[in-house]
Motif scaffolding. Structure first.
Motif, PDB file in Angstrom:
ATOM      1  N   ALA A 279      -3.342  -4.042 -11.424  1.00 41.57           N
ATOM      2  CA  ALA A 279      -2.654  -3.161 -10.473  1.00 41.57           C
ATOM      3  C   ALA A 279      -1.192  -2.985 -10.868  1.00 41.57           C
ATOM      4  O   ALA A 279      -0.656  -1.863 -10.814  1.00 41.57           O
ATOM      5  CB  ALA A 279      -2.763  -3.726  -9.060  1.00 41.57           C
ATOM      6  N   TYR A 280      -0.530  -4.073 -11.266  1.00 41.11           N
ATOM      7  CA  TYR A 280       0.874  -3.983 -11.662  1.00 41.11           C
ATOM      8  C   TYR A 280       1.026  -3.194 -12.964  1.00 41.11           C
ATOM      9  O   TYR A 280       2.041  -2.529 -13.176  1.00 41.11           O
ATOM     10  CB  TYR A 280       1.468  -5.378 -11.813  1.00 41.11           C
ATOM     11  N   ALA A 281       0.001  -3.275 -13.831  1.00 39.36           N
ATOM     12  CA  ALA A 281       0.019  -2.495 -15.067  1.00 39.36           C
ATOM     13  C   ALA A 281       0.028  -0.996 -14.756  1.00 39.36           C
ATOM     14  O   ALA A 281       0.785  -0.223 -15.353  1.00 39.36           O
ATOM     15  CB  ALA A 281      -1.185  -2.857 -15.938  1.00 39.36           C
ATOM     16  N   TYR A 282      -0.811  -0.584 -13.811  1.00 35.56           N
ATOM     17  CA  TYR A 282      -0.837   0.828 -13.413  1.00 35.56           C
ATOM     18  C   TYR A 282       0.509   1.251 -12.842  1.00 35.56           C
ATOM     19  O   TYR A 282       1.027   2.329 -13.173  1.00 35.56           O
ATOM     20  CB  TYR A 282      -1.932   1.067 -12.371  1.00 35.56           C
ATOM     21  N   ILE A 283       1.103   0.418 -11.985  1.00 32.01           N
ATOM     22  CA  ILE A 283       2.393   0.756 -11.371  1.00 32.01           C
ATOM     23  C   ILE A 283       3.477   0.870 -12.437  1.00 32.01           C
ATOM     24  O   ILE A 283       4.271   1.815 -12.452  1.00 32.01           O
ATOM     25  CB  ILE A 283       2.779  -0.298 -10.319  1.00 32.01           C
TER      26      ILE A 283
ATOM     27  N   SER B 184       0.825  -1.200   0.000  1.00 28.63           N
ATOM     28  CA  SER B 184       0.000   0.000   0.000  1.00 28.63           C
ATOM     29  C   SER B 184       0.860   1.251   0.000  1.00 28.63           C
ATOM     30  O   SER B 184       2.094   1.189   0.032  1.00 28.63           O
ATOM     31  CB  SER B 184      -0.904  -0.003   1.235  1.00 28.63           C
ATOM     32  N   TYR B 185       0.195   2.383   0.024  1.00 35.56           N
ATOM     33  CA  TYR B 185       0.857   3.682   0.079  1.00 35.56           C
ATOM     34  C   TYR B 185       1.150   4.106   1.514  1.00 35.56           C
ATOM     35  O   TYR B 185       1.761   5.158   1.746  1.00 35.56           O
ATOM     36  CB  TYR B 185      -0.034   4.744  -0.580  1.00 35.56           C
ATOM     37  N   HIS B 186       0.744   3.313   2.502  1.00 34.64           N
ATOM     38  CA  HIS B 186       0.907   3.701   3.905  1.00 34.64           C
ATOM     39  C   HIS B 186       2.379   3.779   4.296  1.00 34.64           C
ATOM     40  O   HIS B 186       3.208   2.994   3.824  1.00 34.64           O
ATOM     41  CB  HIS B 186       0.165   2.713   4.810  1.00 34.64           C
ATOM     42  N   GLN B 187       2.681   4.710   5.196  1.00 35.86           N
ATOM     43  CA  GLN B 187       4.058   4.978   5.610  1.00 35.86           C
ATOM     44  C   GLN B 187       4.690   3.746   6.248  1.00 35.86           C
ATOM     45  O   GLN B 187       4.111   3.141   7.149  1.00 35.86           O
ATOM     46  CB  GLN B 187       4.055   6.136   6.611  1.00 35.86           C
TER      47      GLN B 187
ATOM     48  N   TYR C  94     -16.096  -3.647  -5.484  1.00 33.54           N
ATOM     49  CA  TYR C  94     -15.323  -2.999  -6.547  1.00 33.54           C
ATOM     50  C   TYR C  94     -14.199  -2.156  -5.948  1.00 33.54           C
ATOM     51  O   TYR C  94     -14.214  -1.799  -4.771  1.00 33.54           O
ATOM     52  CB  TYR C  94     -16.214  -2.143  -7.453  1.00 33.54           C
ATOM     53  N   HIS C  95     -13.199  -1.883  -6.794  1.00 33.23           N
ATOM     54  CA  HIS C  95     -12.005  -1.161  -6.374  1.00 33.23           C
ATOM     55  C   HIS C  95     -11.721  -0.018  -7.344  1.00 33.23           C
ATOM     56  O   HIS C  95     -11.938  -0.155  -8.549  1.00 33.23           O
ATOM     57  CB  HIS C  95     -10.769  -2.070  -6.373  1.00 33.23           C
ATOM     58  N   ILE C  96     -11.225   1.066  -6.802  1.00 32.07           N
ATOM     59  CA  ILE C  96     -10.632   2.122  -7.619  1.00 32.07           C
ATOM     60  C   ILE C  96      -9.125   2.058  -7.413  1.00 32.07           C
ATOM     61  O   ILE C  96      -8.654   2.026  -6.269  1.00 32.07           O
ATOM     62  CB  ILE C  96     -11.133   3.523  -7.220  1.00 32.07           C
ATOM     63  N   ILE C  97      -8.388   2.007  -8.504  1.00 29.82           N
ATOM     64  CA  ILE C  97      -6.924   2.067  -8.431  1.00 29.82           C
ATOM     65  C   ILE C  97      -6.515   3.495  -8.768  1.00 29.82           C
ATOM     66  O   ILE C  97      -6.752   3.975  -9.881  1.00 29.82           O
ATOM     67  CB  ILE C  97      -6.270   1.084  -9.421  1.00 29.82           C
ATOM     68  N   LEU C  98      -5.940   4.192  -7.794  1.00 28.40           N
ATOM     69  CA  LEU C  98      -5.473   5.563  -7.983  1.00 28.40           C
ATOM     70  C   LEU C  98      -3.953   5.592  -7.877  1.00 28.40           C
ATOM     71  O   LEU C  98      -3.375   4.965  -6.981  1.00 28.40           O
ATOM     72  CB  LEU C  98      -6.070   6.487  -6.923  1.00 28.40           C
TER      73      LEU C  98
ATOM     74  N   VAL D 113      -5.438   1.661  -3.491  1.00 24.79           N
ATOM     75  CA  VAL D 113      -6.536   0.829  -3.989  1.00 24.79           C
ATOM     76  C   VAL D 113      -7.691   0.901  -2.994  1.00 24.79           C
ATOM     77  O   VAL D 113      -7.546   0.500  -1.843  1.00 24.79           O
ATOM     78  CB  VAL D 113      -6.092  -0.637  -4.179  1.00 24.79           C
ATOM     79  N   THR D 114      -8.814   1.427  -3.424  1.00 19.53           N
ATOM     80  CA  THR D 114      -9.988   1.465  -2.567  1.00 19.53           C
ATOM     81  C   THR D 114     -10.697   0.117  -2.627  1.00 19.53           C
ATOM     82  O   THR D 114     -10.417  -0.711  -3.500  1.00 19.53           O
ATOM     83  CB  THR D 114     -10.961   2.572  -3.007  1.00 19.53           C
ATOM     84  N   ASP D 115     -11.623  -0.089  -1.695  1.00 17.83           N
ATOM     85  CA  ASP D 115     -12.271  -1.405  -1.614  1.00 17.83           C
ATOM     86  C   ASP D 115     -13.581  -1.278  -0.850  1.00 17.83           C
ATOM     87  O   ASP D 115     -13.581  -1.228   0.374  1.00 17.83           O
ATOM     88  CB  ASP D 115     -11.333  -2.385  -0.897  1.00 17.83           C
ATOM     89  N   VAL D 116     -14.670  -1.171  -1.582  1.00 17.99           N
ATOM     90  CA  VAL D 116     -15.979  -1.138  -0.927  1.00 17.99           C
ATOM     91  C   VAL D 116     -16.868  -2.211  -1.545  1.00 17.99           C
ATOM     92  O   VAL D 116     -16.603  -2.718  -2.640  1.00 17.99           O
ATOM     93  CB  VAL D 116     -16.661   0.245  -1.051  1.00 17.99           C
ATOM     94  N   CYS D 117     -17.938  -2.535  -0.829  1.00 21.49           N
ATOM     95  CA  CYS D 117     -18.886  -3.537  -1.311  1.00 21.49           C
ATOM     96  C   CYS D 117     -20.296  -3.022  -1.051  1.00 21.49           C
ATOM     97  O   CYS D 117     -20.581  -2.522   0.043  1.00 21.49           O
ATOM     98  CB  CYS D 117     -18.657  -4.866  -0.591  1.00 21.49           C
ATOM     99  N   VAL D 118     -21.151  -3.119  -2.053  1.00 20.34           N
ATOM    100  CA  VAL D 118     -22.530  -2.648  -1.951  1.00 20.34           C
ATOM    101  C   VAL D 118     -23.483  -3.768  -2.344  1.00 20.34           C
ATOM    102  O   VAL D 118     -23.083  -4.747  -2.988  1.00 20.34           O
ATOM    103  CB  VAL D 118     -22.770  -1.420  -2.864  1.00 20.34           C
TER     104      VAL D 118
END
Length: 453
Positions: A320-324, A31-34, A373-377, A334-339
């Motif tokens: 995800a690796y393609a974006y990187i 992740s992006y976390h420190q 679903y996920h958003i890859i930012l 990467v967000t992660d919610v479920c509805v």
């Protein structure tokens, strides 16, 4: 004596490391976390060693953070309170295969690819597929799911029993080998998804499945996101026993083509997979074609060749690796919610608007068969504006999901990234969770600072 002096008397010195490279490897996840360094990395080789380590940690109030493969996405294994990182790479044995019971018992360091390679010899497989080659202990800790959950269920559905070492070193089992039980509280359900904050898994007994007689994959392209999501809802309503159904939006298809050197149509796309017998699949395919046409599918391509199917799913798993790869110098958030399924169309449409408004490179992928679903930012972790915009997108879609009866995390779990949403999602139930944590880990040494705000 200090903690480490006593630790040297419990396990061999070669299983304890303060090597700087190893410390750095255990200071971060994907992740992006420190990052944050542990004081040492410890490699237990047995349940007995884990138990003794925990007894010692309890006496010294030393934080302990279990570590599998480091593929988590919410800072789940980052040791922000210092202490030791408990690496399970030495506990990677497949202990018992009970093929007639469709069960396998493994140590937590076994990876899903390692397990499936062995199971294939018996015509069987383990169904949970989060994409990354994570360890099964880590997958249980985060209640992972992935592409095949729409048919086979999530990690919690596969766990029949676990051996767990508690904060005081006590060793317990959470279930049995029986297919069902009404005896006592459901401890499997409590410990799976607890992220190492309630206990440490040293053995897992898991459900496995027979490999289907035939497998067929498909790729369906659409003009709009709405049409693709509505097509999935129609598939589910028709009762087609689809094994996987994944959504990849237009921007993500562009990233796939650049990274995987494919030439797929660059529009909203569904990746599908069907399992079954030959005659049954014929009927499923015929009905799927009709339903895709009803939702203006612009191209539908089926694959039955194993190599071609593998290429298709590799492309999906490598988004995800393609974006990187295509955004050098940036990290992924990467967000992660479920509805609920009925809310999927509006949720995906709203998410796309949120990405565009942020100005950040990003796309949407999702296990749309179960509303996840996920958003890859892509963000520069040193750029405060990037992080603020990414956090704004995350906040927006979490709020959207919670207001519609969804959850802030479908499969990545809470870690540190989703702690701030726990009270809004759970309300007074959070008080019950805190009481459970206090009862099982009164000194707060098990993966401190995770899950509970």
């Amino acid at each position: 004596m200090t903690f480490f002096e006593e630790l040297n008397q419990i396990i061999p010195k070669k299983q304890i490391s303060k090597n700087q490279t190893l410390l750095e490897q255990h200071s971060r996840d994907e992740s992006y976390h420190q990052p944050c360094l542990p004081e040492a990395v410890v490699f237990p080789a047995s349940t007995a060693e884990v138990s003794e380590i925990m007894k010692l940690a309890a006496r010294h109030q030393m934080p302990v953070v279990p570590f599998g493969y480091g593929s988590s996405l919410e800072g789940n294994i980052i040791p922000y309170s210092g202490g030791i990182s408990l690496d399970f790479s030495l506990m990677n044995n497949i202990i018992t295969l009970r093929e007639n019971d469709f069960l396998v018992t493994v140590q937590p360091g076994v990876t899903r690819s390692q397990l499936n390679k062995e199971l294939k010899k018996y015509g069987m497989f383990f169904s949970v597929d989060p994409g990354a080659d994570a360890t099964l202990g880590g997958m249980a800790a985060t209640n992972a799911s992935g592409t095949s959950a729409v048919r086979y269920g999530i990690m919690r559905d596969q766990v029949r029993d676990m051996e767990v070492v508690l904060a005081d070193g006590m060793v317990i089992h959470t279930g049995s080998l029986a297919a069902k039980s009404s005896s006592g509280y459901n401890l499997n359900g409590l410990f799976v998804g607890s992220e190492g904050t309630l206990g440490i898994f040293t053995e897992l007994t898991l459900r496995i499945h027979g490999i289907s007689e035939h497998t067929l994959a498909a790729r369906a392209s659409f003009q709009t996101l709405d049409e693709s999501v509505q097509a999935v809802i129609s598939l589910l309503q028709a009762g087609i026993p689809i094994a996987r159904v994944e959504l990849v939006d237009e921007e993500s298809m562009k990233q796939i083509n650049r990274y995987s050197e494919t030439d797929y149509p660059e529009g909203p796309t569904l990746f599908l997979e069907f399992h079954g017998n030959k005659e049954g699949l014929k009927q499923d395919v015929a009905l799927t074609k009709e339903l895709m046409d009803d939702h203006h599918c612009s191209a539908l391509h089926f694959e039955s060749d194993t190599a071609a199917m593998n290429r298709l799913w590799e492309a999906r798993h490598h988004v995800a690796y393609a974006y990187i790869h295509n955004h050098q110098g940036k990290k992924q958030m990467v967000t992660d919610v479920c509805v609920p399924i009925s809310e999927m169309s509006g949720a995906i449409r709203d998410a796309r608007k949120a990405v565009e408004a942020s100005g950040l490179p990003g796309g949407i992928v999702g296990h749309v068969g179960d509303g996840n679903y996920h958003i890859i930012l892509m963000v520069d972790p040193e750029n405060r504006e990037d992080l603020q915009q990414a956090d704004k997108v995350n906040e927006h879609i979490v709020t959207y999901a919670l207001e519609r009866g969804g959850t802030c995390t479908g499969e990545h779990s809470v870690g540190v990234g989703k702690k701030k949403y726990q009270e809004k999602e759970h309300g007074d139930a959070l008080l019950v969770m805190r009481k459970l944590k206090q009862a099982l880990d009164p000194n707060g040494i098990l993966n401190p600072g995770k899950v509970l705000p």
